[in-house]
Enzyme design. Structure first.
Site, PDB file in Angstrom:
ATOM      1  N   GLU A   1       0.834  -1.203   0.000  1.00  0.00           N
ATOM      2  CA  GLU A   1       0.000   0.000   0.000  1.00  0.00           C
ATOM      3  C   GLU A   1       0.872   1.257   0.000  1.00  0.00           C
ATOM      4  O   GLU A   1       0.608   2.211  -0.747  1.00  0.00           O
ATOM      5  CB  GLU A   1      -0.945  -0.024   1.195  1.00  0.00           C
ATOM      6  CG  GLU A   1      -2.074  -1.024   1.066  1.00  0.00           C
ATOM      7  CD  GLU A   1      -1.676  -2.497   1.242  1.00  0.00           C
ATOM      8  OE1 GLU A   1      -2.510  -3.366   0.958  1.00  0.00           O
ATOM      9  OE2 GLU A   1      -0.535  -2.771   1.661  1.00  0.00           O
TER      10      GLU A   1
ATOM     11  N   ASP B   1       1.924  13.360 -14.643  1.00  0.00           N
ATOM     12  CA  ASP B   1       0.743  13.636 -15.463  1.00  0.00           C
ATOM     13  C   ASP B   1       0.406  15.121 -15.493  1.00  0.00           C
ATOM     14  O   ASP B   1       0.103  15.679 -16.542  1.00  0.00           O
ATOM     15  CB  ASP B   1      -0.453  12.841 -14.946  1.00  0.00           C
ATOM     16  CG  ASP B   1      -1.698  13.093 -15.774  1.00  0.00           C
ATOM     17  OD1 ASP B   1      -1.635  12.942 -17.013  1.00  0.00           O
ATOM     18  OD2 ASP B   1      -2.737  13.444 -15.181  1.00  0.00           O
TER      19      ASP B   1
END
Length: 158
Positions: A113, A127
């Site tokens: 995680e 991005d």
């Protein structure tokens, strides 16, 4: 200790944690993204046309920690009790370091995680900034610290 995600016939399996004790576990992962000067300044000054780059990356990383079992086939679904993503900027290297911390009270750790959270946070920076720099490099992703569980505590300082 051998690999735990395979049975005696070599088939991939999910590890059975039924008989493990519930313990408090905290795992921390780190990673970096190297950017050009324009990206570094835009992130530092909050002038990116797409908005608050680190704020969005923080939320993306936290969301990713909660969806890790959807991405990594043998990960257990966990009730995460805390997840955070923080950033440190290194101007001399034009790098941004992400740190993801995940906590759980459970029978298995949250290494995957934490590693997933830090990776998605860095991918989000990429991005949001790719219009200014298509040569960004994501790397140095590693488990920095692990506490709790049968294997005990580890610390890795790259």
């Amino acid at each position: 200790m051998g690999l735990t995600h395979f049975d005696t016939k070599g088939n991939a399996i999910m590890v059975d944690v039924t008989n493990k004790d519930i313990t408090e576990r905290v795992d921390i992962a780190k990673g970096r993204i190297k950017v050009n000067k324009a990206v570094f300044e835009a992130v530092k000054n909050g002038t990116s046309k797409k908005g608050d780059v680190l704020g969005v990356a923080r939320v993306a990383g936290i969301m990713a920690t909660k969806r890790t079992s959807d991405l990594i086939p043998m990960c257990h679904v966990l009730m995460i009790t805390k997840s955070s993503v923080d950033f440190e900027m290194f101007e001399e290297k034009l790098e941004i370091e992400a740190t993801c911390m995940v906590k759980v009270s459970g029978k298995t750790g949250v290494e995957m995680e934490a590693l997933t959270g830090v990776t998605v946070a860095l991918l989000t920076i990429y991005d949001m900034c790719k219009a200014l720099d298509k040569t960004m490099e994501i790397g140095q992703i590693y488990l920095h610290k692990k506490t709790g569980g049968k294997s005990g505590n580890i610390e890795n300082n790259l």
